[in-house]
Scaffold this motif. Structure first.
Motif, PDB file in Angstrom:
ATOM      1  N   GLN A   1       0.809  -1.216   0.000  1.00 34.51           N
ATOM      2  CA  GLN A   1       0.000   0.000   0.000  1.00 34.51           C
ATOM      3  C   GLN A   1       0.844   1.269   0.000  1.00 34.51           C
ATOM      4  O   GLN A   1       1.200   1.785   1.055  1.00 34.51           O
ATOM      5  N   GLY A   2       1.162   1.729  -1.156  1.00 31.32           N
ATOM      6  CA  GLY A   2       1.864   2.996  -1.271  1.00 31.32           C
ATOM      7  C   GLY A   2       3.310   2.893  -1.684  1.00 31.32           C
ATOM      8  O   GLY A   2       4.049   3.869  -1.623  1.00 31.32           O
ATOM      9  N   GLY A   3       3.764   1.731  -2.074  1.00 34.35           N
ATOM     10  CA  GLY A   3       5.154   1.588  -2.498  1.00 34.35           C
ATOM     11  C   GLY A   3       5.378   0.229  -3.108  1.00 34.35           C
ATOM     12  O   GLY A   3       4.460  -0.573  -3.230  1.00 34.35           O
ATOM     13  N   THR A   4       6.615  -0.026  -3.441  1.00 33.85           N
ATOM     14  CA  THR A   4       6.947  -1.325  -4.031  1.00 33.85           C
ATOM     15  C   THR A   4       7.243  -2.337  -2.928  1.00 33.85           C
ATOM     16  O   THR A   4       7.582  -1.962  -1.794  1.00 33.85           O
ATOM     17  N   LEU A   5       7.164  -3.590  -3.267  1.00 33.69           N
ATOM     18  CA  LEU A   5       7.480  -4.659  -2.323  1.00 33.69           C
ATOM     19  C   LEU A   5       8.950  -4.571  -1.910  1.00 33.69           C
ATOM     20  O   LEU A   5       9.277  -4.723  -0.728  1.00 33.69           O
ATOM     21  N   ALA A   6       9.833  -4.274  -2.854  1.00 33.90           N
ATOM     22  CA  ALA A   6      11.265  -4.162  -2.541  1.00 33.90           C
ATOM     23  C   ALA A   6      11.525  -3.028  -1.551  1.00 33.90           C
ATOM     24  O   ALA A   6      12.289  -3.188  -0.589  1.00 33.90           O
ATOM     25  N   ALA A   7      10.893  -1.886  -1.748  1.00 44.54           N
ATOM     26  CA  ALA A   7      11.072  -0.749  -0.833  1.00 44.54           C
ATOM     27  C   ALA A   7      10.512  -1.085   0.548  1.00 44.54           C
ATOM     28  O   ALA A   7      11.115  -0.758   1.573  1.00 44.54           O
ATOM     29  N   TRP A   8       9.357  -1.766   0.574  1.00 51.29           N
ATOM     30  CA  TRP A   8       8.762  -2.164   1.848  1.00 51.29           C
ATOM     31  C   TRP A   8       9.697  -3.113   2.596  1.00 51.29           C
ATOM     32  O   TRP A   8       9.907  -2.958   3.796  1.00 51.29           O
ATOM     33  N   LYS A   9      10.269  -4.099   1.883  1.00 46.72           N
ATOM     34  CA  LYS A   9      11.179  -5.056   2.526  1.00 46.72           C
ATOM     35  C   LYS A   9      12.386  -4.338   3.127  1.00 46.72           C
ATOM     36  O   LYS A   9      12.799  -4.642   4.247  1.00 46.72           O
TER      37      LYS A   9
END
Length: 131
Positions: free
Chosen positions: A55-63
């Protein structure tokens, strides 16, 4: 008498498929919280589906953001209280009160983990806070 015998046989069969799924979701939620507490980032990531929506970003950035917030921090406490699971086929919602503490920061929030059965595991596909 036959009806009574049938009930006895069913009791011997163990929990229903529905109850087994609820138990599996509960176990997955508690494993997620434990991985977070233990700062085990690989086990923490494994709780999430590759289809997780941050929600609001990429999976890579979230990780990366989660790794920065979890690994190497002061002791972390994550307590799951009043866990309630609802099932809809291969989808589940696990709602609970989450108590979090690390260092001087402490917070209690309502959280819902939207989960999906993937193979024989339940994985998080979305997190909702405050619901």
């Amino acid at each position: 008498m036959v009806e009574k015998a049938d009930k006895t046989e069913k009791a011997k069969e163990g929990p229903s498929a529905h109850q087994q799924a609820v138990d599996a979701v509960e176990k997955a939620v508690l494993a997620w919280a434990k991985a977070w507490e233990q700062q085990n980032i690989n086990a923490y990531y494994a709780a999430y589906s590759p289809r997780f929506d941050p929600q609001g970003g990429t999976l890579a950035a979230w990780k990366q953001e989660r790794k920065d917030r979890i690994v190497g921090r002061d002791a972390i406490t994550v307590a799951v209280r009043n866990l309630k699971v609802t099932l809809d086929g291969d989808k589940a919602a696990a709602s609970f009160q989450q108590y979090y503490a690390s260092g001087s920061y402490k917070a209690t929030t309502r959280k819902t983990l939207r989960m999906q059965r993937e193979g024989n595991q339940w994985r998080i596909v979305r997190e909702e806070t405050g619901r």
